[in-house]
Design a protein around this motif. Structure first.
Motif, PDB file in Angstrom:
ATOM      1  N   ALA A 159       0.825  -1.208   0.000  1.00 48.78           N
ATOM      2  CA  ALA A 159       0.000   0.000   0.000  1.00 48.78           C
ATOM      3  C   ALA A 159       0.860   1.259   0.000  1.00 48.78           C
ATOM      4  O   ALA A 159       0.543   2.242  -0.682  1.00 48.78           O
ATOM      5  N   LYS A 160       1.958   1.252   0.744  1.00 54.00           N
ATOM      6  CA  LYS A 160       2.832   2.420   0.789  1.00 54.00           C
ATOM      7  C   LYS A 160       3.523   2.660  -0.549  1.00 54.00           C
ATOM      8  O   LYS A 160       3.740   3.797  -0.958  1.00 54.00           O
ATOM      9  N   GLY A 161       3.870   1.569  -1.227  1.00 49.86           N
ATOM     10  CA  GLY A 161       4.580   1.701  -2.500  1.00 49.86           C
ATOM     11  C   GLY A 161       3.670   1.850  -3.702  1.00 49.86           C
ATOM     12  O   GLY A 161       4.131   2.164  -4.794  1.00 49.86           O
ATOM     13  N   SER A 162       2.366   1.603  -3.506  1.00 48.66           N
ATOM     14  CA  SER A 162       1.390   1.689  -4.602  1.00 48.66           C
ATOM     15  C   SER A 162       0.212   2.529  -4.124  1.00 48.66           C
ATOM     16  O   SER A 162      -0.836   1.992  -3.745  1.00 48.66           O
ATOM     17  N   PRO A 163       0.346   3.840  -4.113  1.00 48.53           N
ATOM     18  CA  PRO A 163      -0.601   4.726  -3.421  1.00 48.53           C
ATOM     19  C   PRO A 163      -2.050   4.642  -3.879  1.00 48.53           C
ATOM     20  O   PRO A 163      -2.952   4.968  -3.111  1.00 48.53           O
ATOM     21  N   GLU A 164      -2.302   4.220  -5.127  1.00 48.13           N
ATOM     22  CA  GLU A 164      -3.686   4.214  -5.620  1.00 48.13           C
ATOM     23  C   GLU A 164      -4.349   2.848  -5.576  1.00 48.13           C
ATOM     24  O   GLU A 164      -5.504   2.696  -5.965  1.00 48.13           O
ATOM     25  N   VAL A 165      -3.623   1.852  -5.080  1.00 48.07           N
ATOM     26  CA  VAL A 165      -4.131   0.481  -5.104  1.00 48.07           C
ATOM     27  C   VAL A 165      -4.999   0.196  -3.886  1.00 48.07           C
ATOM     28  O   VAL A 165      -4.664   0.570  -2.762  1.00 48.07           O
ATOM     29  N   ASP A 166      -6.129  -0.457  -4.107  1.00 51.46           N
ATOM     30  CA  ASP A 166      -6.942  -1.004  -3.016  1.00 51.46           C
ATOM     31  C   ASP A 166      -6.299  -2.311  -2.553  1.00 51.46           C
ATOM     32  O   ASP A 166      -5.980  -3.168  -3.390  1.00 51.46           O
ATOM     33  N   VAL A 167      -6.128  -2.479  -1.244  1.00 51.85           N
ATOM     34  CA  VAL A 167      -5.538  -3.699  -0.707  1.00 51.85           C
ATOM     35  C   VAL A 167      -6.564  -4.412   0.167  1.00 51.85           C
ATOM     36  O   VAL A 167      -7.168  -3.804   1.051  1.00 51.85           O
ATOM     37  N   VAL A 168      -6.756  -5.692  -0.107  1.00 52.73           N
ATOM     38  CA  VAL A 168      -7.632  -6.536   0.700  1.00 52.73           C
ATOM     39  C   VAL A 168      -6.753  -7.443   1.557  1.00 52.73           C
ATOM     40  O   VAL A 168      -5.936  -8.205   1.032  1.00 52.73           O
ATOM     41  N   PHE A 169      -6.897  -7.341   2.861  1.00 49.69           N
ATOM     42  CA  PHE A 169      -6.170  -8.198   3.795  1.00 49.69           C
ATOM     43  C   PHE A 169      -7.131  -9.304   4.231  1.00 49.69           C
ATOM     44  O   PHE A 169      -8.195  -9.024   4.784  1.00 49.69           O
ATOM     45  N   THR A 170      -6.761 -10.559   4.013  1.00 50.01           N
ATOM     46  CA  THR A 170      -7.648 -11.645   4.394  1.00 50.01           C
ATOM     47  C   THR A 170      -6.880 -12.786   5.035  1.00 50.01           C
ATOM     48  O   THR A 170      -5.753 -13.106   4.633  1.00 50.01           O
ATOM     49  N   ASP A 171      -7.497 -13.381   6.054  1.00 51.85           N
ATOM     50  CA  ASP A 171      -6.895 -14.504   6.778  1.00 51.85           C
ATOM     51  C   ASP A 171      -8.027 -15.236   7.481  1.00 51.85           C
ATOM     52  O   ASP A 171      -9.077 -14.660   7.737  1.00 51.85           O
ATOM     53  N   GLU A 172      -7.812 -16.502   7.807  1.00 52.43           N
ATOM     54  CA  GLU A 172      -8.833 -17.236   8.547  1.00 52.43           C
ATOM     55  C   GLU A 172      -8.691 -17.026  10.049  1.00 52.43           C
ATOM     56  O   GLU A 172      -9.538 -17.449  10.829  1.00 52.43           O
ATOM     57  N   SER A 173      -7.640 -16.335  10.472  1.00 49.97           N
ATOM     58  CA  SER A 173      -7.382 -16.058  11.881  1.00 49.97           C
ATOM     59  C   SER A 173      -7.887 -14.668  12.268  1.00 49.97           C
ATOM     60  O   SER A 173      -7.499 -13.669  11.659  1.00 49.97           O
ATOM     61  N   TYR A 174      -8.721 -14.613  13.288  1.00 54.31           N
ATOM     62  CA  TYR A 174      -9.206 -13.327  13.788  1.00 54.31           C
ATOM     63  C   TYR A 174      -8.056 -12.508  14.362  1.00 54.31           C
ATOM     64  O   TYR A 174      -8.020 -11.275  14.207  1.00 54.31           O
ATOM     65  N   GLN A 175      -7.101 -13.179  15.008  1.00 54.88           N
ATOM     66  CA  GLN A 175      -5.947 -12.487  15.575  1.00 54.88           C
ATOM     67  C   GLN A 175      -5.098 -11.859  14.464  1.00 54.88           C
ATOM     68  O   GLN A 175      -4.584 -10.745  14.599  1.00 54.88           O
TER      69      GLN A 175
END
Length: 390
Positions: free
Chosen positions: A262-278
């Motif tokens: 995200a820092k290196g690609s200022p216009e990109v939408d980033v989706v963070f996904t994981d099966e862990s709530y933590q």
């Protein structure tokens, strides 16, 4: 699974008829036998009058067997997949909806816990975090019982129960499983919870956008106090996007990779996904500590990989797949992640994967995508790129 109250047909999630791994083990059965009639170590527990909380129930085996036998029953898990398996197993056992409260490790725990049952997790950090959160809900009459296979219970495990809950001892082993008995000693000043850990990345992150990031790790997230060498290698070869796009950090962990992207690609939408709530809570905190100014360009999803994303909806997926499931080594998770990525990618979308050289991910990617490019490698790791061409 055979329990004192009957037999239960249990499955893992996602359900796969080819999967030979069971949804329970001898430690689950040992604990249930103890709760019904005692084990010779401690007498039976009066479940019908007790508010019971079960922590770390991997696929819902414990709460499925206990449903309807307590004054109140709560499951707490860090795993979205465990929640889904529990729902399916409860439905199969014809347990009414709402009979079990399903909470995750980030939710506020029940106000009162008469019986605390702990399926010992692989991560000591997760165990420490959860015991610290739950100990203030115990009282002098609470019953605390842990369970796990002998190879999962170490001196360090027992020390955590002793320090946070109270005097602790173990049962005799049965079928390579063991129980842990802790006697609560409610303290005027509860043990301080050291989680989450927060630290700043230095030169080890390389000279790119990851250097200087403030990282948050909740208990149980991989490599909690440092940047692991695989992620470090990936960051050195992480692609950056010019212009708009939608990129997924699949299996995001603490969110370092997605935040650097995200820092290196200022216009990109980033989706963070994981099966862990933590993990997703960690990724959210990491992102907001470093890129709060672009909050509208981030999404945080706890779920089954990319299953909730529409087909053909993303431009790229970055993935460091796990190759362990509890105590077993398996490529099933990686294969599922790669297949989900191919479905979610738009045409000409890219999947970037880092893995250990010996795992042979290039063969799987060629089979799925029809192509695979070696981007970088060293003595231990490879970074691979596959393109969805059709």
């Amino acid at each position: 699974m055979t329990a004192p109250w009957g037999d239960y047909r249990l499955t893992r999630f996602p359900e796969d008829p080819r999967d030979q791994m069971r949804a329970w083990d001898a430690s689950d059965e040992y604990l249930l036998r103890h709760l019904e009639g005692g084990t010779g170590e401690v007498g039976p527990v009066d479940l019908e009058k007790s508010q019971v909380t079960v922590v770390g129930d991997r696929w819902g085996a414990l709460v499925t067997a206990l449903a309807g036998r307590t004054a109140g029953l709560t499951q707490i898990t860090d795993s979205y997949l465990a929640h889904e398996a529990t729902r399916a197993n409860l439905a199969r056992a014809e347990v009414p909806a709402g009979a079990v409260a399903l909470l995750n490790t980030q939710d506020a725990p029940p106000e009162r816990i008469d019986v605390l049952l702990v399926r010992v997790p692989k991560s000591l950090g997760l165990l420490e975090d959860q015991l610290c959160r739950l100990a203030p809900r115990l009282h002098a009459g609470s019953v605390v019982v842990g369970t796990g296979m002998v190879k999962e219970i170490h001196t360090s495990t027992l020390k955590l129960f002793e320090r946070i809950v109270g005097p602790t001892r173990t049962s005799l082993a049965e079928k390579k499983a063991r129980l842990i008995f802790a006697t609560p000693e409610p303290a005027a000043q509860p043990v301080a919870n050291p989680w989450p850990l927060v630290y700043t990345l230095g030169p080890e992150a390389g000279a790119g956008p990851a250097e200087g990031l403030t990282v948050t790790n909740h208990g149980g997230v991989f490599c909690a106090d440092r940047l692991d060498i695989g992620t470090r290698f990936l960051l050195a070869h992480l692609p950056m996007w010019r212009g708009e796009g939608r990129v997924v950090d699949l299996g995001c962990g603490n969110g370092v990779v997605g935040t650097a992207l995200a820092k290196g690609s200022p216009e990109v939408d980033v989706v963070f996904t994981d099966e862990s709530y933590q993990a997703v809570a960690s990724a959210r905190a990491t992102y907001r500590a470093n890129a709060a100014h672009r909050d509208g360009l981030a999404e945080f999803v706890v779920g089954d990989g990319l299953a909730s994303l529409p087909e053909g909806s993303v431009d790229a997926v970055i993935n460091n797949p796990p190759f362990h499931a509890h105590q077993s080594t398996t490529d099933a998770t990686a294969w599922r992640m790669f297949s989900q990525a191919r479905r979610a990618l738009r045409r000409d979308g890219e999947l970037w994967v880092i893995g250990n050289r010996h795992l042979g991910y290039h063969l799987k990617l060629r089979r799925l995508f029809g192509n695979c490019e070696l981007v970088a490698n060293d003595a231990k790791f490879v970074v691979l790129r596959a393109v969805k061409t059709r």
